[in-house]
Structures are given as C-alpha cells and as structure tokens.
Design a protein around this motif. Structure first.
Motif, PDB file in Angstrom:
ATOM      1  N   UNK A  57     -19.975   9.288 -22.925  1.00 39.12           N
ATOM      2  CA  UNK A  57     -20.628   9.873 -24.084  1.00 39.12           C
ATOM      3  C   UNK A  57     -20.143   9.174 -25.354  1.00 39.12           C
ATOM      4  N   UNK A  58     -20.929   9.310 -26.407  1.00 36.42           N
ATOM      5  CA  UNK A  58     -20.495   8.975 -27.763  1.00 36.42           C
ATOM      6  C   UNK A  58     -20.206  10.283 -28.476  1.00 36.42           C
ATOM      7  N   UNK A  59     -19.228  10.276 -29.395  1.00 37.87           N
ATOM      8  CA  UNK A  59     -18.859  11.524 -30.056  1.00 37.87           C
ATOM      9  C   UNK A  59     -18.893  11.371 -31.570  1.00 37.87           C
ATOM     10  N   UNK A  60     -19.131  12.525 -32.223  1.00 42.68           N
ATOM     11  CA  UNK A  60     -19.153  12.614 -33.688  1.00 42.68           C
ATOM     12  C   UNK A  60     -18.168  13.703 -34.081  1.00 42.68           C
TER      13      UNK A  60
ATOM     14  N   UNK B  66     -26.355   8.583 -30.220  1.00 39.76           N
ATOM     15  CA  UNK B  66     -25.511   9.221 -31.232  1.00 39.76           C
ATOM     16  C   UNK B  66     -25.725  10.728 -31.225  1.00 39.76           C
ATOM     17  N   UNK B  67     -24.656  11.513 -31.316  1.00 41.03           N
ATOM     18  CA  UNK B  67     -24.829  12.937 -31.588  1.00 41.03           C
ATOM     19  C   UNK B  67     -25.439  13.144 -32.974  1.00 41.03           C
TER      20      UNK B  67
ATOM     21  N   UNK C 182     -30.598   5.264 -30.019  1.00 39.65           N
ATOM     22  CA  UNK C 182     -30.299   5.087 -28.601  1.00 39.65           C
ATOM     23  C   UNK C 182     -28.887   4.587 -28.335  1.00 39.65           C
ATOM     24  N   UNK C 183     -28.324   3.799 -29.255  1.00 43.51           N
ATOM     25  CA  UNK C 183     -26.944   3.344 -29.103  1.00 43.51           C
ATOM     26  C   UNK C 183     -26.142   3.799 -30.313  1.00 43.51           C
TER      27      UNK C 183
ATOM     28  N   UNK D 182     -17.064   6.471 -31.232  1.00 43.04           N
ATOM     29  CA  UNK D 182     -16.536   7.559 -32.054  1.00 43.04           C
ATOM     30  C   UNK D 182     -17.000   7.344 -33.488  1.00 43.04           C
ATOM     31  N   UNK D 183     -17.599   8.387 -34.062  1.00 44.20           N
ATOM     32  CA  UNK D 183     -18.064   8.305 -35.442  1.00 44.20           C
ATOM     33  C   UNK D 183     -17.394   9.382 -36.286  1.00 44.20           C
TER      34      UNK D 183
END
Length: 447
Positions: A75-78, A103-104, A115-116, A120-121
């Motif tokens: 996963x990607x996280x915000x 992206x969340x 889509x990408x 971590x943001x």
C-alpha cells in the motif's frame, strides 16, 4: 566539461500544488496495531488492523501510535498530524511496498484517483508532530505526478509543507517512472514547500537511503529530460536536518541517454531558505553515480520565472564522501551557492571529466561563493580531459578555501582556472598525507 547551457537547464522552477488538509484537533492519543493480515481487524494487539492506512484513518482525529508488526504491506500511505508509525521489529522484517498502489485521498481513508504515488506522503496536515520509524520503504515506478510542470516526484517519501521525523528506515530501491513526464525529482525522499519564508524542516536521521534510481527517457534539444536528487532532494522552499544517514549507491541518469541532464545522485539541494538553513551533517555518502554533476552532493541555484537567480544555502559538515562518481564533481558539485562546507572527508571519488573531489562552477553573481574550510580532499581522480583530481575551478569562480588538505589527487590536485599554487601554502591549506587509520578497510576508517 559541460557547457553553461547544460549546467543551467531550467531545473528549479518546479512548483506544484498538492491537496492540503487543515490541522485536526487533538484528543486523547490512541495506540493501535497493524499486521499484514487478510481481514479487517479492530486495531488491538490481538486483533490488529490489516493495513497501515486503515489504522491512520481510525486515529486521524485523536492522533497516536501505530505499532507495525513484521510483514510486507502492499500500500501507499498518507500521514496526518500527531501520528507515529513505528515497526515493532525494524526494517529488515517490515516492508512497505507501494509499487503500483494508488494515493490515499485527503480524508486519509478512501483511495484517490492517481494510480501511482509516493510510498509515504507527509502533506501539510502532517505538521511537525508525525514520525516514521523502522520500516523498509520501496516503490518501483512510483511517485506523485504534477501536471502543472510535467514532473514526477518522490517515489519513496514525499514531504510537502510539513516537518515530520523520518528515522531508522531503509529507503531502498525506489524508482520514478512515467509514460508522460520527463522531469524526475527525489527518488528516495522529496522535500519541498510553498513558502521559503516559513519553510518545512523535516528531520531525516539514521536512515539507509540506498539504490534509488531516477532515469527519465531522452529529452529533446529544446526540452531536456531531468533527473535530480536520486537519494534525497531538498527543494527551493524547504529546509531539512539530514544527519547520521548512510546514502549509498543511488543513481541519477545514464551517460548515454541523449538530451538528459542529471544532478545530485546522493543529495540535491536547491534550498534558498535564509531563516534556517538545511544542515547535512555526519552522513556517509558513498558509491553514488550521476551521469552529469555531483555524484555525492550537488548544490544548485533556484531559477525563478522572473527575477534574479537565487543561490542555494546549506551547512555541509562532518560527512564522509567516498567512491562517488560523475562527469563533473565526482563527490560534490557546487553551482550558484553560498553553502558552507566544513570538516568533511572527501576521498577516492572519480570524475569522468572534471573535479574528482569538488567541481566549483562559476556563479552568475560573483559574491555567491561557497566556503570550504577544514576539509580533507584526498586520493580523488579525474580520468577525463578536464582535470583537477581534487578541485576543478571554473573561470570567474572564487571559492573561499581555508585550512584544508589537498593530497594525492590525480592527475593534479587543482585544475581548471586555478592550480595547486592558488591554494596550497595559502590560508592554511596544505598537501600532506592525513595518515588515515585504514583507508582500505571495509568500511574504511578515515580517522
């Protein structure tokens, strides 16, 4: 040796707008748990959440600590304010892999449309109170797209208008890929903000930043492709505290790619911030490769849409630069900058053209010169026609060089518009074997 046109490609007019979320009121802090399970979970130690972002969503209002069990999290996280994300067992067994993950959204719960993403943001909502610790961060072909200037940024971590602490992580194997854009910034970590008078200032400490790659396809004669800051990129409205990291084997660009320009394989700093400068201290910066300038570190100017060029600023002290390589500035490339470089060891770096140790470029404004004080510049080499194994100094460049040791650099210690006689024997500059404890050890001992 590159032309000034190549050196002054329009790299630094990068301005992008990311969704900003207001600070949320803080209540009682929560402690929750995450495992890489297949279900949903309730966040307790015995019944953990199954995604890091699910945990973030559930404590976004209260804030708190997210304990991450060993596993691989796809996963990607915000991250919002007042949230600490920490692994229970460290980065060797705890991986966040954001490859191909979207992206969340700004509510920290739903998924957005891009889509990408960065793995971590930390957006503006993260403020100064968020922390990421002990996780392996990797993301192939990731990054945040910025349609405003056709760029893609931050495959590993993006920090924008916030000042989190990023510590004890392994930020490895992150790559930026885009079918559309050819401007790539910050493969491992990207930091920038919206206002240089109130800059974000993240703490980046005790991380491994290794094997991150930014390598866009060929540009054109009128529009170069750009690769800047494969390991870490600090933008013109940001400041950062970068201490005690190992920044290793990152790559920016490919020598054979046409109309591509690359800077700063290890670290690229464009910060013009005057209120509190970026500090790069006590890092090992080793084995990084750039196709053009600054294998270990590049300090470059901010070129605004209108108005004069502004020099970059930073304190660079007590670092070791070794076995880095580039066309110009195997270890360090200094352009329009007033950076202060104190107490660094610069050993066994290679320039394929000019300046195995340091390349001093010519500033547009004569007073914008770097200070180079109490450094060791030893056994670096220039293997091309430009020369200057230790230093290469462009015409009209007058860096302040004091109390340093230039020794054993080949084919000569100083090349370009200056010679050894311009420095050695003056202002405390010597040329003497520093008698390192063991320069050939693995790792070397430069005491």
């Amino acid at each position: 040796m590159r032309t000034e046109l190549g050196r002054r490609a329009p790299l630094y007019v990068l301005v992008f707008v990311l969704s900003l979320v207001g600070f949320l009121s803080a209540h009682a802090q929560a402690t929750v748990w995450v495992d890489d399970c297949a279900g949903v979970g309730t966040g307790t130690q015995g019944n953990p959440y199954c995604k890091v972002q699910t945990a973030i969503c559930n404590i976004k209002t209260t804030g708190g600590t997210i304990n991450v069990f060993p596993g691989t999290y796809l996963e990607a996280i915000r991250v919002p304010a007042n949230v600490t994300i920490i692994s229970t067992d460290g980065p060797t067994v705890t991986t966040l892999n954001a490859t191909g993950k979207p992206c969340p959204a700004a509510d920290f719960c739903a998924l957005g449309t891009q889509a990408t993403c960065s793995a971590v943001y930390f957006g503006s909502a993260a403020g100064t109170t968020s922390r990421l610790e002990g996780i392996r961060i990797t993301n192939t072909g990731g990054g945040i797209e910025n349609a405003a200037d056709f760029s893609k940024i931050g495959a590993g971590i993006t920090v924008f208008d916030s000042s989190p602490t990023i510590t004890r992580n392994e930020i490895v194997g992150n790559t930026i890929v885009s079918p559309t854009y050819k401007l790539y910034y910050g493969g491992g970590i990207y930091v920038n903000g919206s206002n240089h008078t109130v800059p974000c200032r993240p703490v980046i400490t005790k991380n491994l930043v290794q094997g991150n790659v930014i390598d866009p396809p060929a540009g054109s004669i009128t529009s170069q492709s750009i690769a800047v800051g494969a390991g870490i990129y600090i933008g013109f409205n940001a400041s950062a505290l970068i201490t005690g990291n190992t920044i290793k084997a990152n790559r920016a660009g490919t020598v054979t790619t046409l109309n591509q320009f690359s800077n700063g394989a290890g670290v690229e700093i464009v910060s013009r911030v005057t209120v509190v400068e970026t500090k790069v201290s006590g890092n090992l910066i080793t084995g990084n490769f750039v196709a053009d300038a600054g294998g270990g570190l590049s300090m470059s100017e901010y070129i605004p849409p209108i108005g004069p060029i502004e020099p970059s600023r930073a304190m660079i002290d007590n670092n070791v630069f070794d076995t880095n390589s580039g066309d110009d500035g195997g270890a360090i490339d200094l352009n329009e900058t007033v950076a202060k470089l104190y107490n660094n060891t610069i050993h066994n770096n290679t320039a394929r053209d000019s300046g195995g140790g340091v390349y001093f470029g010519a500033p547009v404004t004569a007073s914008n010169v770097s200070e180079f004080v109490n450094n060791l510049v030893t056994s670096n080499q220039s293997t091309g026609t430009g020369g200057g194994g230790g230093f290469f100094v462009e015409p009209l460049s007058e860096p302040i060089v004091r109390f340093s040791d230039l020794w054993g650099n080949t084919p000569v210690n100083v090349g370009g518009a200056k010679t050894d006689a311009n420095y050695i024997g003056l202002n405390g500059v010597i040329s003497v074997d520093p008698l390192y404890v063991n320069r050939n050890a693995v790792p070397p001992n430069y005491r």
